[in-house]
Design a protein around this motif. Structure first.
Motif, PDB file in Angstrom:
ATOM      1  N   MET A   1       0.714  -1.197  -0.031  1.00  0.00           N
ATOM      2  CA  MET A   1      -0.003  -0.003   0.057  1.00  0.00           C
ATOM      3  C   MET A   1       0.948   1.372  -0.137  1.00  0.00           C
ATOM      4  SD  MET A   1      -3.265  -0.893   2.534  1.00  0.00           S
ATOM      5  CE  MET A   1      -4.012   0.771   2.226  1.00  0.00           C
ATOM      6  N   ARG A   2       0.213   2.290  -0.536  1.00  0.00           N
ATOM      7  CA  ARG A   2       0.844   3.530  -0.473  1.00  0.00           C
ATOM      8  C   ARG A   2       0.082   4.473   0.350  1.00  0.00           C
ATOM      9  NH1 ARG A   2       4.353   6.523  -4.019  1.00  0.00           N
ATOM     10  NH2 ARG A   2       4.307   8.596  -3.958  1.00  0.00           N
ATOM     11  N   ILE A   3       1.065   5.095   1.400  1.00  0.00           N
ATOM     12  CA  ILE A   3       0.130   5.684   2.480  1.00  0.00           C
ATOM     13  C   ILE A   3       0.591   7.202   2.497  1.00  0.00           C
ATOM     14  CG2 ILE A   3      -0.167   5.604   5.134  1.00  0.00           C
ATOM     15  CD1 ILE A   3      -0.929   3.134   3.674  1.00  0.00           C
ATOM     16  N   GLY A   4      -0.262   8.123   2.345  1.00  0.00           N
ATOM     17  CA  GLY A   4      -0.058   9.563   2.358  1.00  0.00           C
ATOM     18  C   GLY A   4      -0.660  10.225   3.512  1.00  0.00           C
ATOM     19  N   ALA A   5      -0.600  11.552   3.905  1.00  0.00           N
ATOM     20  CA  ALA A   5      -1.087  12.386   4.840  1.00  0.00           C
ATOM     21  C   ALA A   5      -1.801  13.427   4.191  1.00  0.00           C
ATOM     22  CB  ALA A   5       0.008  13.224   5.543  1.00  0.00           C
ATOM     23  N   PHE A   6      -3.054  13.537   4.598  1.00  0.00           N
ATOM     24  CA  PHE A   6      -4.220  14.523   4.150  1.00  0.00           C
ATOM     25  C   PHE A   6      -4.074  15.736   5.274  1.00  0.00           C
ATOM     26  CE2 PHE A   6      -8.759  15.332   3.903  1.00  0.00           C
ATOM     27  CZ  PHE A   6      -8.569  16.394   2.473  1.00  0.00           C
ATOM     28  N   LEU A   7      -3.832  16.892   4.911  1.00  0.00           N
ATOM     29  CA  LEU A   7      -3.632  18.106   5.500  1.00  0.00           C
ATOM     30  C   LEU A   7      -4.914  19.085   5.226  1.00  0.00           C
ATOM     31  CD1 LEU A   7       0.012  18.461   5.895  1.00  0.00           C
ATOM     32  CD2 LEU A   7      -1.248  17.315   7.293  1.00  0.00           C
ATOM     33  N   LEU A   8      -5.802  19.339   6.155  1.00  0.00           N
ATOM     34  CA  LEU A   8      -6.484  20.473   6.151  1.00  0.00           C
ATOM     35  C   LEU A   8      -6.423  21.739   6.670  1.00  0.00           C
ATOM     36  CD1 LEU A   8      -9.675  18.196   7.046  1.00  0.00           C
ATOM     37  CD2 LEU A   8      -9.797  19.486   4.818  1.00  0.00           C
ATOM     38  N   ALA A   9      -5.310  21.930   7.452  1.00  0.00           N
ATOM     39  CA  ALA A   9      -5.122  23.232   8.277  1.00  0.00           C
ATOM     40  C   ALA A   9      -6.290  23.373   8.832  1.00  0.00           C
ATOM     41  CB  ALA A   9      -4.555  24.181   7.434  1.00  0.00           C
ATOM     42  N   ALA A  10      -7.035  22.407   9.683  1.00  0.00           N
ATOM     43  CA  ALA A  10      -8.222  22.895  10.214  1.00  0.00           C
ATOM     44  C   ALA A  10      -8.263  23.811  11.069  1.00  0.00           C
ATOM     45  CB  ALA A  10      -8.523  21.445  11.014  1.00  0.00           C
ATOM     46  N   GLY A  11      -9.143  24.701  11.174  1.00  0.00           N
ATOM     47  CA  GLY A  11      -9.186  25.738  12.082  1.00  0.00           C
ATOM     48  C   GLY A  11      -9.904  25.801  13.409  1.00  0.00           C
ATOM     49  N   PHE A  12      -9.155  24.862  14.166  1.00  0.00           N
ATOM     50  CA  PHE A  12     -10.007  24.789  15.413  1.00  0.00           C
ATOM     51  C   PHE A  12     -10.009  25.833  16.468  1.00  0.00           C
ATOM     52  CE2 PHE A  12      -8.716  20.118  14.565  1.00  0.00           C
ATOM     53  CZ  PHE A  12      -9.709  19.491  15.308  1.00  0.00           C
ATOM     54  N   PRO A  13     -10.997  25.999  17.144  1.00  0.00           N
ATOM     55  CA  PRO A  13     -11.306  27.340  18.105  1.00  0.00           C
ATOM     56  C   PRO A  13     -10.263  27.565  18.961  1.00  0.00           C
ATOM     57  CG  PRO A  13     -13.354  25.965  17.815  1.00  0.00           C
ATOM     58  CD  PRO A  13     -12.223  24.946  17.356  1.00  0.00           C
ATOM     59  N   GLY A  14      -9.913  28.376  19.102  1.00  0.00           N
ATOM     60  CA  GLY A  14      -8.741  28.726  20.232  1.00  0.00           C
ATOM     61  C   GLY A  14      -7.558  28.861  19.706  1.00  0.00           C
ATOM     62  N   ARG A  15      -7.243  28.693  18.378  1.00  0.00           N
ATOM     63  CA  ARG A  15      -5.887  28.585  18.044  1.00  0.00           C
ATOM     64  C   ARG A  15      -5.794  29.675  16.798  1.00  0.00           C
ATOM     65  NH1 ARG A  15      -4.104  22.732  15.734  1.00  0.00           N
ATOM     66  NH2 ARG A  15      -2.188  23.734  15.682  1.00  0.00           N
ATOM     67  N   THR A  16      -4.599  30.312  16.865  1.00  0.00           N
ATOM     68  CA  THR A  16      -4.316  31.464  15.747  1.00  0.00           C
ATOM     69  C   THR A  16      -4.175  30.802  14.402  1.00  0.00           C
ATOM     70  OG1 THR A  16      -1.923  31.556  16.038  1.00  0.00           O
ATOM     71  CG2 THR A  16      -3.330  32.815  17.742  1.00  0.00           C
ATOM     72  N   HIS A  17      -4.426  31.606  13.508  1.00  0.00           N
ATOM     73  CA  HIS A  17      -4.234  31.139  12.062  1.00  0.00           C
ATOM     74  C   HIS A  17      -2.702  31.060  11.957  1.00  0.00           C
ATOM     75  CE1 HIS A  17      -8.304  33.005  10.214  1.00  0.00           C
ATOM     76  NE2 HIS A  17      -8.358  32.166  11.141  1.00  0.00           N
ATOM     77  N   ALA A  18      -1.878  31.778  12.429  1.00  0.00           N
ATOM     78  CA  ALA A  18      -0.427  31.392  12.340  1.00  0.00           C
ATOM     79  C   ALA A  18      -0.113  29.947  13.059  1.00  0.00           C
ATOM     80  CB  ALA A  18       0.420  32.454  12.887  1.00  0.00           C
ATOM     81  N   ASP A  19      -0.684  29.741  14.214  1.00  0.00           N
ATOM     82  CA  ASP A  19      -0.407  28.527  14.858  1.00  0.00           C
ATOM     83  C   ASP A  19      -0.794  27.244  14.056  1.00  0.00           C
ATOM     84  OD1 ASP A  19       0.336  26.480  16.767  1.00  0.00           O
ATOM     85  OD2 ASP A  19      -1.835  26.585  17.521  1.00  0.00           O
ATOM     86  N   VAL A  20      -2.153  27.423  13.398  1.00  0.00           N
ATOM     87  CA  VAL A  20      -2.543  26.314  12.640  1.00  0.00           C
ATOM     88  C   VAL A  20      -1.779  26.085  11.479  1.00  0.00           C
ATOM     89  CG1 VAL A  20      -4.824  25.640  11.134  1.00  0.00           C
ATOM     90  CG2 VAL A  20      -5.050  26.565  13.288  1.00  0.00           C
ATOM     91  N   LEU A  21      -1.177  27.189  10.499  1.00  0.00           N
ATOM     92  CA  LEU A  21      -0.517  26.924   9.427  1.00  0.00           C
ATOM     93  C   LEU A  21       0.795  26.474   9.846  1.00  0.00           C
ATOM     94  CD1 LEU A  21      -1.896  30.107   7.569  1.00  0.00           C
ATOM     95  CD2 LEU A  21      -2.460  27.685   6.973  1.00  0.00           C
ATOM     96  N   ASP A  22       1.515  27.069  10.598  1.00  0.00           N
ATOM     97  CA  ASP A  22       2.735  26.340  11.104  1.00  0.00           C
ATOM     98  C   ASP A  22       2.627  24.884  11.464  1.00  0.00           C
ATOM     99  OD1 ASP A  22       5.574  27.143  11.919  1.00  0.00           O
ATOM    100  OD2 ASP A  22       4.941  26.525  13.807  1.00  0.00           O
ATOM    101  N   SER A  23       1.643  24.752  12.249  1.00  0.00           N
ATOM    102  CA  SER A  23       1.239  23.123  12.372  1.00  0.00           C
ATOM    103  C   SER A  23       1.381  22.524  11.162  1.00  0.00           C
ATOM    104  CB  SER A  23       0.284  23.032  13.462  1.00  0.00           C
ATOM    105  OG  SER A  23       0.544  23.465  14.517  1.00  0.00           O
TER     106      SER A  23
END
Length: 349
Positions: A1-23
C-alpha cells in the motif's frame, strides 16, 4: 500500500491562524520523517474548516520544506480558477521539484466562492468538463488554444514544459457517477473522500472500467497519471492511542468543536437554504468508518478497507485531535507502528 497524509489546516477554535498553518507545515515535515509516501493539502475559501485558500501555493512551500516526499493538492478547486493559470503553476512545481508534485482537482460546490472570483455557477455544472479538458491540454506544455463556450483565446506557448511526461500526475475528486464518467473519459484516477464508506467506494471502483472509453487503466504506463499501482486514492481519518476508547474519546471531544463552525462556513451562491452536517453525528460516523483506535485497530481497518475497495493508496487525515503535539505524535506512531505493516498488504482486485 501507498500511505499519504491529508492536511486540512483545520481551524480549531482557540488556535491562531499562524499556529494552525505553522502546524500544518510541521506535520508535513514530520510525515516525511515518519516514512509517509506523500502529503496532500486541501483548499477552502472563506471558512474555518480549512485555512488554506490556495492548495498549490502551500504545496510549493511544502516541497521546499521537504526533500523526498511527494506533495499534492487535494484538491485545487478548478471551478474558481482559470485552467491555464493552474496548469502553469503545476508545471512550475513539477519542474522545480523534479517530479515530486501531484495535482488533485475537483469541481467544488455551489458556494459563494463562484461569486467572489467571478467564475459563475456554470463552472461547477456543464462548464466543468470544458475546464478539465483545457487544464489537461495545458499541462502537456507547448502550444494551446481554445475555442470553447467558456474559454476562447489564440494559441499560446505554455511554459515551462513538464518535467514528468506527458504531464504531472493528476487525480480527480469524484462524488457522483457523472464525476466518475468524467475521470474515466480522461483516464484519471479518482480521489474518494472520507465521508464515503467502503461499500460506496468499492461501487465507484467497480463502475469505473465500464466508463473508460478505450480500456485505459488509471496509473498505467502512458496515461501520465502514475499515482499508484491501481491509481485511485482514498481519504480516511487516522488517530491512534494506546486504547481504542482513548483514541475515540480524543476525536469525539475535538472534532465537533471544529466541524460545527467549520461546516457552517459553507454559503451557497444562490442563498438557498443549506443545512450542514450535524457535527456530533458526523464525528460518530468518522470514528466508525476509519482508523481510530490502537495501532492494531488502524492496521486492521486500513487493510480491510483496501481489501474491500481494491484501493491501494490512502491519505490519512491526521489532524483530528486539533492539538499540535498530539498530531505530531499521531504521525510518529502511524509511521512507526502502522505504515510498515500496511506496506505488506496487497489489496484484492
Amino acid at each position: 500500500m501507498r500511505i499519504g497524509a491529508f492536511l486540512l489546516a483545520a481551524g480549531f477554535p482557540g488556535r491562531t491562524h499562524a499556529d494552525v498553518l505553522d502546524s500544518c507545515v510541521a506535520t508535513a515535515v514530520a510525515a516525511e520523517e515518519a516514512g509517509f509516501d506523500d502529503v496532500w493539502v486541501a483548499e477552502h475559501h472563506f471558512m474555518s474548516y480549512g485555512l488554506v485558500p490556495s492548495a498549490i501555493t502551500m504545496a510549493g512551500y511544502l516541497l521546499g520544506a521537504t526533500s523526498r516526499i511527494a506533495v499534492g493538492t487535494a484538491v485545487s478547486v478548478l471551478s474558481t480558477t482559470h485552467p491555464v493559470a493552474l496548469a502553469e503553476q503545476a508545471l512550475l512545481l513539477d519542474q522545480v521539484s523534479r517530479g515530486r508534485f501531484r495535482l488533485g482537482v475537483g469541481r467544488g460546490g455551489p458556494w459563494v466562492d463562484l461569486e467572489v472570483f467571478g467564475t459563475g455557477t456554470d463552472r461547477v455544472g456543464d462548464g466543468f468538463a470544458e475546464s478539465l479538458d483545457l487544464l489537461l491540454r495545458a499541462l502537456r506544455g507547448g502550444p494551446v488554444a481554445a475555442a470553447g463556450e467558456r474559454f476562447a483565446f489564440r494559441e499560446v506557448d505554455v511554459v515551462p514544459a513538464p518535467h514528468t511526461a506527458p504531464h504531472p500526475p493528476v487525480v480527480l475528486a469524484v462524488t457522483s457517477p457523472q464525476g466518475r464518467a468524467l475521470a474515466a473519459a480522461h483516464g484519471l484516477p479518482m480521489l474518494l473522500g472520507m465521508h464515503a464508506d467502503d461499500v460506496e467506494k468499492a461501487a465507484f471502483v467497480r463502475g469505473y472500467p465500464a466508463a473508460v472509453p478505450d480500456g485505459r487503466v488509471p496509473g498505467a504506463a502512458g496515461t501520465g497519471c502514475g499515482i499508484g499501482a491501481r491509481g485511485h486514492v482514498s481519504v480516511a481519518v487516522a488517530h491512534v492511542e494506546d486504547t481504542t476508547a482513548g483514541a475515540q474519546a480524543v476525536l469525539r471531544e475535538a472534532l465537533p468543536r471544529w466541524l460545527g463552525p467549520g461546516l457552517a462556513g459553507h454559503r451557497r451562491v444562490d442563498d438557498a437554504p443549506h443545512r450542514p452536517r450535524d457535527p456530533v453525528a458526523y464525528t460518530d460516523l468518522l470514528c466508525r468508518l476509519h482508523a481510530v483506535g490502537t495501532p492494531d485497530d488502524a492496521v486492521a481497518r486500513l487493510a480491510g478497507s483496501a481489501a474491500r475497495t481494491g484501493i491501494d493508496h490512502v491519505l490519512l487525515m491526521v489532524e483530528g485531535s486539533g492539538d499540535r503535539g498530539r498530531v505530531l505524535e499521531n504521525v510518529r506512531r502511524l509511521g512507526a507502528e502502522v505504515l510498515p505493516r500496511l506496506r505488506r498488504v496487497r489489496p484484492a482486485g
